[in-house]
Design a protein around this motif. Sequence first.
Motif, mmCIF file in Angstrom:
data_model
loop_
_atom_site.group_PDB
_atom_site.id
_atom_site.type_symbol
_atom_site.label_atom_id
_atom_site.label_comp_id
_atom_site.label_asym_id
_atom_site.label_seq_id
_atom_site.Cartn_x
_atom_site.Cartn_y
_atom_site.Cartn_z
ATOM 1 N N MET A 1 0.836 -1.178 0.000
ATOM 2 C CA MET A 1 0.000 0.000 0.000
ATOM 3 C C MET A 1 0.884 1.247 0.000
ATOM 4 O O MET A 1 1.868 1.293 0.735
ATOM 5 C CB MET A 1 -0.882 0.037 1.255
ATOM 6 N N PRO A 2 0.525 2.246 -0.777
ATOM 7 C CA PRO A 2 1.304 3.486 -0.727
ATOM 8 C C PRO A 2 1.016 4.230 0.579
ATOM 9 O O PRO A 2 -0.050 4.047 1.180
ATOM 10 C CB PRO A 2 0.794 4.276 -1.929
ATOM 11 N N LEU B 1 2.981 -6.033 14.123
ATOM 12 C CA LEU B 1 1.996 -6.880 14.801
ATOM 13 C C LEU B 1 2.523 -8.315 14.854
ATOM 14 O O LEU B 1 3.292 -8.736 13.995
ATOM 15 C CB LEU B 1 0.670 -6.848 14.051
ATOM 16 N N ARG B 2 2.092 -9.060 15.837
ATOM 17 C CA ARG B 2 2.523 -10.456 15.969
ATOM 18 C C ARG B 2 1.800 -11.372 14.983
ATOM 19 O O ARG B 2 2.329 -12.394 14.585
ATOM 20 C CB ARG B 2 2.279 -10.949 17.384
ATOM 21 N N SER B 3 0.568 -11.011 14.601
ATOM 22 C CA SER B 3 -0.234 -11.886 13.768
ATOM 23 C C SER B 3 -1.006 -11.084 12.721
ATOM 24 O O SER B 3 -1.461 -9.976 12.998
ATOM 25 C CB SER B 3 -1.227 -12.653 14.654
ATOM 26 N N MET C 1 0.515 -6.943 4.708
ATOM 27 C CA MET C 1 1.031 -8.288 4.442
ATOM 28 C C MET C 1 2.310 -8.573 5.241
ATOM 29 O O MET C 1 2.626 -9.723 5.511
ATOM 30 C CB MET C 1 1.284 -8.485 2.941
ATOM 31 N N LYS C 2 3.012 -7.524 5.621
ATOM 32 C CA LYS C 2 4.200 -7.678 6.469
ATOM 33 C C LYS C 2 3.861 -7.480 7.949
ATOM 34 O O LYS C 2 4.757 -7.488 8.792
ATOM 35 C CB LYS C 2 5.267 -6.661 6.054
ATOM 36 N N LYS C 3 2.578 -7.220 8.252
ATOM 37 C CA LYS C 3 2.105 -6.992 9.623
ATOM 38 C C LYS C 3 2.800 -5.791 10.256
ATOM 39 O O LYS C 3 3.010 -5.752 11.470
ATOM 40 C CB LYS C 3 2.309 -8.228 10.499
ATOM 41 N N MET D 1 1.386 -6.702 19.815
ATOM 42 C CA MET D 1 2.447 -6.008 19.078
ATOM 43 C C MET D 1 3.774 -6.746 19.205
ATOM 44 O O MET D 1 4.084 -7.310 20.245
ATOM 45 C CB MET D 1 2.638 -4.587 19.631
ATOM 46 N N GLY D 2 4.552 -6.669 18.126
ATOM 47 C CA GLY D 2 5.934 -7.117 18.179
ATOM 48 C C GLY D 2 6.783 -5.979 18.733
ATOM 49 O O GLY D 2 6.253 -4.985 19.227
#
Length: 137
Positions: free
Chosen positions: A1-2, A27-29, A63-65, A99-100
């Motif tokens: 996404m831009p 994010l973790r998931s 897609m990369k969270k 959260m990561g």
Amino acid sequence: MPPLPWRTKSQADSDRSYLVMASRLPLRSRRTVPRFLRLTVSVVRQLERTDGLVGYTLLAQPMKKTFWTLSAWTDQTHLDAFARAMPHLAIIRKLHPRMGPTRFTFWTVQGSALPITWDEAVDRLMSSSATPGPGAP
């Protein structure tokens, strides 16, 4: 996404210094992504009514969270007030377990340097001077 285009809330004085904050919020998931996006709408509404905000942009990589924020403020006091106000504070508490390791970085720029580019923000966030957020190793 831009990325969301830079949204100016108040006109920057080219000769004045401003505080810039960039964050990386993983994010973790992937299951948390829809909830994160819904809650982001509330934070954007809060930003629009927050004093001391000069401008902001957001970058979503679902897609990369990973989600990124970039904002410019008149000073630390206004940024801190935003962070402690609702709904931002409640959202942070809700999402923290999902959260990561987050990263934050802060620096000052002249108003003539605004808006900051994403390349500069990401470079600063990925450097060793970026600060791990709460719960980061």
